[in-house]
Scaffold this motif. Sequence first.
Motif, PDB file in Angstrom:
ATOM      1  N   GLY A  90       0.799  -1.222   0.000  1.00  0.00           N
ATOM      2  CA  GLY A  90       0.000   0.000   0.000  1.00  0.00           C
ATOM      3  C   GLY A  90       0.827   1.265   0.000  1.00  0.00           C
ATOM      4  O   GLY A  90       0.294   2.357   0.203  1.00  0.00           O
ATOM      5  N   LEU A  91       2.124   1.144  -0.248  1.00  0.00           N
ATOM      6  CA  LEU A  91       3.038   2.282  -0.262  1.00  0.00           C
ATOM      7  C   LEU A  91       3.803   2.255  -1.585  1.00  0.00           C
ATOM      8  O   LEU A  91       4.486   1.271  -1.879  1.00  0.00           O
ATOM      9  CB  LEU A  91       4.016   2.182   0.914  1.00  0.00           C
ATOM     10  CG  LEU A  91       5.018   3.311   1.090  1.00  0.00           C
ATOM     11  CD1 LEU A  91       4.313   4.611   1.459  1.00  0.00           C
ATOM     12  CD2 LEU A  91       6.029   2.941   2.173  1.00  0.00           C
ATOM     13  N   ASP A  92       3.675   3.298  -2.386  1.00  0.00           N
ATOM     14  CA  ASP A  92       4.346   3.364  -3.680  1.00  0.00           C
ATOM     15  C   ASP A  92       5.799   3.765  -3.475  1.00  0.00           C
ATOM     16  O   ASP A  92       6.129   4.952  -3.481  1.00  0.00           O
ATOM     17  CB  ASP A  92       3.623   4.355  -4.593  1.00  0.00           C
ATOM     18  CG  ASP A  92       4.272   4.485  -5.958  1.00  0.00           C
ATOM     19  OD1 ASP A  92       5.198   3.704  -6.279  1.00  0.00           O
ATOM     20  OD2 ASP A  92       3.848   5.375  -6.720  1.00  0.00           O
ATOM     21  N   ILE A  93       6.663   2.785  -3.304  1.00  0.00           N
ATOM     22  CA  ILE A  93       8.075   3.087  -3.049  1.00  0.00           C
ATOM     23  C   ILE A  93       8.748   3.620  -4.305  1.00  0.00           C
ATOM     24  O   ILE A  93       9.566   4.533  -4.222  1.00  0.00           O
ATOM     25  CB  ILE A  93       8.799   1.863  -2.458  1.00  0.00           C
ATOM     26  CG1 ILE A  93       8.224   1.555  -1.070  1.00  0.00           C
ATOM     27  CG2 ILE A  93      10.309   2.118  -2.370  1.00  0.00           C
ATOM     28  CD1 ILE A  93       8.814   0.341  -0.390  1.00  0.00           C
ATOM     29  N   THR A  94       8.402   3.104  -5.471  1.00  0.00           N
ATOM     30  CA  THR A  94       8.994   3.605  -6.713  1.00  0.00           C
ATOM     31  C   THR A  94       8.647   5.085  -6.915  1.00  0.00           C
ATOM     32  O   THR A  94       9.456   5.854  -7.416  1.00  0.00           O
ATOM     33  CB  THR A  94       8.525   2.754  -7.912  1.00  0.00           C
ATOM     34  OG1 THR A  94       8.889   1.396  -7.669  1.00  0.00           O
ATOM     35  CG2 THR A  94       9.148   3.216  -9.212  1.00  0.00           C
ATOM     36  N   GLY A  95       7.472   5.493  -6.478  1.00  0.00           N
ATOM     37  CA  GLY A  95       7.038   6.883  -6.585  1.00  0.00           C
ATOM     38  C   GLY A  95       7.378   7.733  -5.371  1.00  0.00           C
ATOM     39  O   GLY A  95       7.064   8.924  -5.343  1.00  0.00           O
ATOM     40  N   ALA A  96       8.043   7.133  -4.370  1.00  0.00           N
ATOM     41  CA  ALA A  96       8.425   7.896  -3.170  1.00  0.00           C
ATOM     42  C   ALA A  96       9.454   8.954  -3.544  1.00  0.00           C
ATOM     43  O   ALA A  96      10.295   8.745  -4.427  1.00  0.00           O
ATOM     44  CB  ALA A  96       8.992   6.965  -2.105  1.00  0.00           C
ATOM     45  N   VAL A 140      13.248  -0.582  -7.816  1.00  0.00           N
ATOM     46  CA  VAL A 140      14.426  -1.059  -7.086  1.00  0.00           C
ATOM     47  C   VAL A 140      14.291  -0.964  -5.563  1.00  0.00           C
ATOM     48  O   VAL A 140      15.167  -1.429  -4.837  1.00  0.00           O
ATOM     49  CB  VAL A 140      15.695  -0.306  -7.534  1.00  0.00           C
ATOM     50  CG1 VAL A 140      15.992  -0.576  -9.002  1.00  0.00           C
ATOM     51  CG2 VAL A 140      15.574   1.191  -7.278  1.00  0.00           C
ATOM     52  N   GLY A 141      13.235  -0.333  -5.086  1.00  0.00           N
ATOM     53  CA  GLY A 141      13.106  -0.127  -3.642  1.00  0.00           C
ATOM     54  C   GLY A 141      13.931   1.060  -3.188  1.00  0.00           C
ATOM     55  O   GLY A 141      14.586   1.731  -3.997  1.00  0.00           O
ATOM     56  N   ALA A 142      13.889   1.319  -1.884  1.00  0.00           N
ATOM     57  CA  ALA A 142      14.543   2.516  -1.352  1.00  0.00           C
ATOM     58  C   ALA A 142      15.370   2.213  -0.117  1.00  0.00           C
ATOM     59  O   ALA A 142      14.970   1.409   0.729  1.00  0.00           O
ATOM     60  CB  ALA A 142      13.487   3.566  -0.990  1.00  0.00           C
ATOM     61  N   TYR A 143      16.515   2.881  -0.046  1.00  0.00           N
ATOM     62  CA  TYR A 143      17.301   2.882   1.180  1.00  0.00           C
ATOM     63  C   TYR A 143      16.750   3.961   2.097  1.00  0.00           C
ATOM     64  O   TYR A 143      16.401   5.062   1.648  1.00  0.00           O
ATOM     65  CB  TYR A 143      18.771   3.163   0.897  1.00  0.00           C
ATOM     66  CG  TYR A 143      19.513   1.976   0.349  1.00  0.00           C
ATOM     67  CD1 TYR A 143      19.586   0.778   1.067  1.00  0.00           C
ATOM     68  CD2 TYR A 143      20.164   2.050  -0.880  1.00  0.00           C
ATOM     69  CE1 TYR A 143      20.276  -0.308   0.571  1.00  0.00           C
ATOM     70  CE2 TYR A 143      20.857   0.966  -1.380  1.00  0.00           C
ATOM     71  CZ  TYR A 143      20.914  -0.211  -0.652  1.00  0.00           C
ATOM     72  OH  TYR A 143      21.601  -1.281  -1.143  1.00  0.00           O
ATOM     73  N   LEU A 144      16.697   3.646   3.386  1.00  0.00           N
ATOM     74  CA  LEU A 144      16.119   4.538   4.385  1.00  0.00           C
ATOM     75  C   LEU A 144      17.128   4.872   5.475  1.00  0.00           C
ATOM     76  O   LEU A 144      17.888   4.003   5.912  1.00  0.00           O
ATOM     77  CB  LEU A 144      14.905   3.878   5.043  1.00  0.00           C
ATOM     78  CG  LEU A 144      13.835   3.299   4.121  1.00  0.00           C
ATOM     79  CD1 LEU A 144      12.773   2.566   4.935  1.00  0.00           C
ATOM     80  CD2 LEU A 144      13.212   4.390   3.263  1.00  0.00           C
ATOM     81  N   LYS A 145      17.076   6.106   5.922  1.00  0.00           N
ATOM     82  CA  LYS A 145      17.836   6.549   7.092  1.00  0.00           C
ATOM     83  C   LYS A 145      16.886   6.532   8.285  1.00  0.00           C
ATOM     84  O   LYS A 145      15.738   6.976   8.180  1.00  0.00           O
ATOM     85  CB  LYS A 145      18.368   7.964   6.873  1.00  0.00           C
ATOM     86  CG  LYS A 145      19.133   8.498   8.060  1.00  0.00           C
ATOM     87  CD  LYS A 145      19.723   9.866   7.782  1.00  0.00           C
ATOM     88  CE  LYS A 145      20.564  10.282   8.971  1.00  0.00           C
ATOM     89  NZ  LYS A 145      21.686  11.107   8.573  1.00  0.00           N
TER      90      LYS A 145
END
Length: 177
Positions: A90-96, A140-145
């Motif tokens: 439910g979270l658009d990571i590619t569009g984040a 590809v997903g996202a790296y998070l801090k």
Amino acid sequence: MSARLVSVNVVHELIRGPTRWTAIDKRPVDGAVEVGELGLAGDRQCDTRYHGGPDKALYAYAAEDAEWWASELDRDIPPGLFGENLTTRGLDITGALIGEQWTIGGILVEVRSPRTPCGNLSGRMEIKRFHHRFAETGRVGAYLKVLQPGRVCAGDRIEIVHRPDGARTIGDAARRS
């Protein structure tokens, strides 16, 4: 439908990739997991030149993108197969947006960059040069801090709490890498 954390994934075992050891073998764990500024308790990164550190403390991947890949490849893509720590729904990571902030359970994170896949992903998938194909899609997903440590657990709600103006999306940044 609100965004949720499908699974929390930590290293199952270190495996030998095409060129070096890798901790890409992530699998779901039960219960709450502590999250610090360098990631999940019980997780590990092998090549810290490219993985880990404060700006790559967590790697998030959307279940919807995994389902897209499952259809493309005609195979099952279980949570953690791509090496992600957090599988979302439910979270658009590619569009984040880079700089976007999310609360997940008891933590606050910031989207820092797209994943830059390497040959270990191709080895894990047993598909020659798959990492290039993966990157070209932008999925590809996202790296998070981690901005606020705490605990996360499968089922936790994910809420976008900040979206910066004028920032690039993960998908656009990935395709331009």
